[in-house]
Write a protein that holds these residues in place. Structure first.
Motif, short mmCIF file in Angstrom:
data_model
loop_
_atom_site.label_atom_id
_atom_site.label_comp_id
_atom_site.label_asym_id
_atom_site.label_seq_id
_atom_site.Cartn_x
_atom_site.Cartn_y
_atom_site.Cartn_z
N THR A 142 0.84 -1.01 -0.31
CA THR A 142 -0.12 -0.69 -0.09
C THR A 142 0.69 1.27 -0.49
OG1 THR A 142 -1.60 -1.01 1.09
CG2 THR A 142 -1.59 1.21 1.03
N VAL A 143 1.92 1.17 1.08
CA VAL A 143 2.91 2.22 1.81
C VAL A 143 3.41 2.72 0.18
CG1 VAL A 143 4.90 4.08 2.17
CG2 VAL A 143 2.64 2.04 3.08
N ARG A 144 3.85 1.68 -0.90
CA ARG A 144 4.55 1.76 -1.95
C ARG A 144 4.20 2.57 -3.32
NH1 ARG A 144 9.38 -0.96 -4.06
NH2 ARG A 144 10.26 -2.21 -1.60
N TYR A 145 2.54 1.93 -3.04
CA TYR A 145 1.91 2.11 -4.55
C TYR A 145 1.72 4.07 -3.81
CZ TYR A 145 1.42 -1.66 -7.67
OH TYR A 145 0.60 -2.65 -8.05
N ALA A 146 1.50 3.93 -2.86
CA ALA A 146 1.24 5.39 -2.27
C ALA A 146 2.26 6.48 -2.45
CB ALA A 146 1.32 5.70 -1.04
N PHE A 147 3.67 5.92 -2.09
CA PHE A 147 4.76 6.46 -2.56
C PHE A 147 5.12 6.18 -4.25
CE2 PHE A 147 6.84 6.02 0.96
CZ PHE A 147 6.63 7.25 2.22
N ASP A 148 4.65 6.37 -5.05
CA ASP A 148 4.36 6.29 -6.48
C ASP A 148 3.57 7.23 -7.15
OD1 ASP A 148 5.24 5.05 -9.26
OD2 ASP A 148 3.48 4.39 -9.49
N ALA A 149 2.62 7.01 -6.17
CA ALA A 149 1.83 8.01 -6.98
C ALA A 149 2.14 9.84 -6.29
CB ALA A 149 0.45 8.39 -6.03
N MET A 150 2.75 9.69 -5.17
CA MET A 150 3.49 11.15 -4.56
C MET A 150 4.60 11.76 -5.51
SD MET A 150 2.94 10.33 -0.36
CE MET A 150 1.46 9.79 0.09
#
Ligand SMILES: Cc1cc2nc3c(=O)[nH]c(=O)nc-3n(C[C@H](O)[C@H](O)[C@H](O)COP(=O)(O)O)c2cc1C
Length: 190
Positions: A142-150
């Protein structure tokens, strides 16, 4: 260096709080500014999947998430901290991350990528009562995908299993030392 630490734990002086505080202290010692944002104290409406951000790149909801988009945009280091709740992040952390769908849309649907932001890095901090190797797997994803969006590169993590009681990390010097080390690492330019 502009560093943001998001805290998804609703427990004041809890384990996530103490680890992030130690990371923040190390960042300050290295001469950089950091801001810790307690998501549980903010009013962030959950994403409703309305699709507005798919065409506009912004969310229809105007609440405490609204100023965070600009803060994320201006940061070059972001830490997301959350305890494990039912094998995932807390509801507060998830509401925040789901609202980052607007950033995902800007990047992947609207092509609004800023090339000068190559040095943006993201770090994850998580704690759980369980001490099994897999308890953090879902959260990492989840956090990995959030960082990708950021538009941040996932660059490190501090995971503390076997930690349950409020403030239990304070009695684990090796974890606090790891947090201090992560704070120093976060400040490094290369
Ligand atoms: C609602 C809730 C759900 C939890 N679910 C899990 C879980 O699935 N696995 C686990 O290992 N610990 C679970 N825990 C324990 C927390 O992860 C643990 O107490 C953690 O240290 C809390 O961190 P904090 O002090 O930063 O809030 C849960 C705690 C709560 C309150």
């Amino acid at each position: 260096m502009n560093i943001l630490l998001f805290n998804g734990s609703p427990r004041r002086r809890g384990n996530t709080d103490l680890l992030l505080e130690r990371i923040e202290a190390a960042i300050h010692q290295a001469g950089h500014k950091a801001e810790q944002i307690n998501l549980a104290r903010l009013d962030i409406h959950p994403c409703t999947g309305c699709g507005h951000c798919e065409t506009e790149g912004v969310c229809i909801f105007k609440d405490d998430m609204t100023p965070l988009y600009d803060k994320i945009d201006a940061a070059n280091r972001i830490v997301i901290g959350s305890p494990i709740y039912f094998c995932g992040i807390t509801a507060q952390a998830k509401a925040f991350i789901d609202r980052c769908q607007a950033l995902w849309c800007r990047k992947y649907l609207l092509g609004q990528i800023k090339p000068e932001r190559e040095y943006r890095r993201g770090y994850m901090v998580s704690v759980a009562a369980a001490d099994s190797g897999t308890i953090f797997d879902g959260t990492r994803q989840t956090v990995r995908y959030a960082f990708d969006a950021m538009e941040c590169t996932f660059s490190g993590e501090l995971l503390a299993g076997g930690v349950d009681g409020k403030g239990a990390v304070a009695g684990k010097p090796e974890l606090m030392a790891e947090a201090a080390h992560l704070g120093q690492t976060i400040c490094r330019k290369s």
